[in-house]
Enzyme design. Structure first.
Site, PDB file in Angstrom:
ATOM      1  N   GLU A   1      69.724   1.747  20.212  1.00 34.70           N
ATOM      2  CA  GLU A   1      70.202   3.039  19.275  1.00 34.70           C
ATOM      3  C   GLU A   1      69.414   4.117  19.721  1.00 34.70           C
ATOM      4  OE1 GLU A   1      72.722   3.022  18.293  1.00 34.70           O
ATOM      5  OE2 GLU A   1      73.095   2.167  16.041  1.00 34.70           O
TER       6      GLU A   1
ATOM      7  N   THR B   1      76.344  11.187  17.601  1.00 33.68           N
ATOM      8  CA  THR B   1      75.435  11.049  16.447  1.00 33.68           C
ATOM      9  C   THR B   1      74.260  11.816  16.674  1.00 33.68           C
ATOM     10  OG1 THR B   1      75.861   8.449  16.089  1.00 33.68           O
ATOM     11  CG2 THR B   1      73.634   9.252  15.369  1.00 33.68           C
TER      12      THR B   1
HETATM   13  N1  HSE Z   1      72.492   7.049   9.857  1.00 37.69           N
HETATM   14  C1  HSE Z   1      72.782   7.397  11.077  1.00 37.69           C
HETATM   15  C2  HSE Z   1      73.371   8.617  10.775  1.00 37.69           C
HETATM   16  C3  HSE Z   1      74.284   6.176  11.569  1.00 37.69           C
HETATM   17  O1  HSE Z   1      74.062   8.973   9.870  1.00 37.69           O
HETATM   18  O2  HSE Z   1      72.913   9.653  11.512  1.00 37.69           O
HETATM   19  C4  HSE Z   1      74.869   6.816  12.660  1.00 37.69           C
HETATM   20  O3  HSE Z   1      75.612   5.941  13.221  1.00 37.69           O
END
Ligand code: HSE
Length: 312
Positions: free
Chosen positions: A133, A186
């Site tokens: 990630e 993201t």
């Molecule tokens: N928690 C992360 C965000 C998840 O909201 O940026 C991304 O899939």
């Protein structure tokens, strides 16, 4: 190569944040998901042999691919130079907020761990998948990889030290995922977030989070519905998503228990207590989006309480 040197798994899509649990709550769904094949080889390196279904967008370089990075992290921890080949069949959209990079990371470390005789528990695999990630989104968040690996709803109690807790629930919710035809990275959806949270909002959000977790454990639909409300992140990210208000309102009008942004978007998830309500909501959302010229894909699915599945 013998059968015990190769394994293919189904690695599910995941909904991170679940409204009020930014970076610390997520759940897995039954569909969509990716198929990942991992093979042990006589070489000493990690290779991504092929990726199908990504329109050539994902890197084959293992040091830039979430699956490759996660597998390398696991092998480094074991201090072994085992050769590993990975093949990925993407069956979910990229940049969709459905945990696409997490599925690759989680599926590949899960399969490799099995092939190596399970040196790690499933929960211990989460930090390796988080490295995948990190390379994709710039942050090693766990709210997609932990539920992909562990199944069901998972809370990240702490990042340091890592502490991932399965919420003890098997509530049989139906989940509609609506994915507008737009891509949000993201990385970019995180950059726009304000660093500071007003105390009043923090109090409201933590109250909601506590209510949501208790609601899931008690299988209390009404409590889940009134708690799954995000007063901090959703207002900042919703403007990035075409048709967000219309889709959300239609979901609630059609009987959704709750509705919010899936991960960093643009996908929107809504939860239902029965399949028929979900089907009606999907039809109504398609009508509304067609009227407003918003192209979408819908996935009608359920909470996945099993996590990653091995294909025999
Ligand atoms: N928690 C992360 C965000 C998840 O909201 O940026 C991304 O899939």
């Amino acid at each position: 190569m013998s059968a015990k040197d190769v394994m293919t798994v189904f690695s599910p899509a995941t909904v991170a944040n679940v409204g009020c649990g930014f970076d610390i709550l997520g759940f897995a769904v039954e569909q969509p998901g990716d198929e990942i094949t991992v093979s042990l080889t006589n070489r000493k390196d990690v290779r991504i042999l092929s990726i199908a279904g990504d329109d050539g967008k994902l890197p084959l370089d293992p040091s830039k691919n979430s699956a490759g990075v996660s597998v390398i992290a696991l092998l480094q921890k074991l201090k072994v130079s085992q050769g590993v080949d990975i093949t990925i069949v993407k069956k979910m959209p990229l940049g969709s907020g459905l945990g696409s990079s997490a599925a690759g990371a989680a599926g590949s470390v899960f399969a490799l761990n099995k092939l190596l005789g399970e040196p790690f528990t499933t929960q211990e695999l989460v930090p390796f998948a988080m490295e995948g990630e990190r390379v994709c989104s710039g942050t090693a968040h766990a709210d997609n990889v932990a539920p992909a690996l562990m199944g069901g709803f998972v809370t990240v109690r702490s990042y340091d030290p890592p502490d991932f807790i399965s919420i003890p629930t098997k509530i049989p919710l139906f989940c509609l995922l609506v994915k507008p035809h737009t891509e949000i990275l993201t990385k970019n959806a995180r950059k726009i977030l304000q660093d500071n949270v007003p105390l009043k909002k923090l109090v409201c959000q933590t109250g909601n989070l506590a209510g949501l977790i208790i609601g899931l454990i008690r299988e209390d639909i009404s409590l889940i519905g009134r708690s799954l409300v995000d007063v901090i992140i959703e207002p900042q990210r919703a403007p990035l998503i075409p048709g967000y208000e219309s889709i959300r309102n239609t979901a609630y009008d059609s009987g959704a228990i709750a509705c919010s942004i899936s991960g960093s978007g643009p996908s929107i998830f809504s939860l239902y207590s029965d399949n028929r309500k979900m089907e009606i909501a999907a039809e109504k959302i398609k009508e509304v989006c067609s009227r407003e010229h918003i192209s979408i894909d819908c996935f009608l699915t359920k909470i996945n309480y099993s996590g990653i599945q091995i294909y025999e």
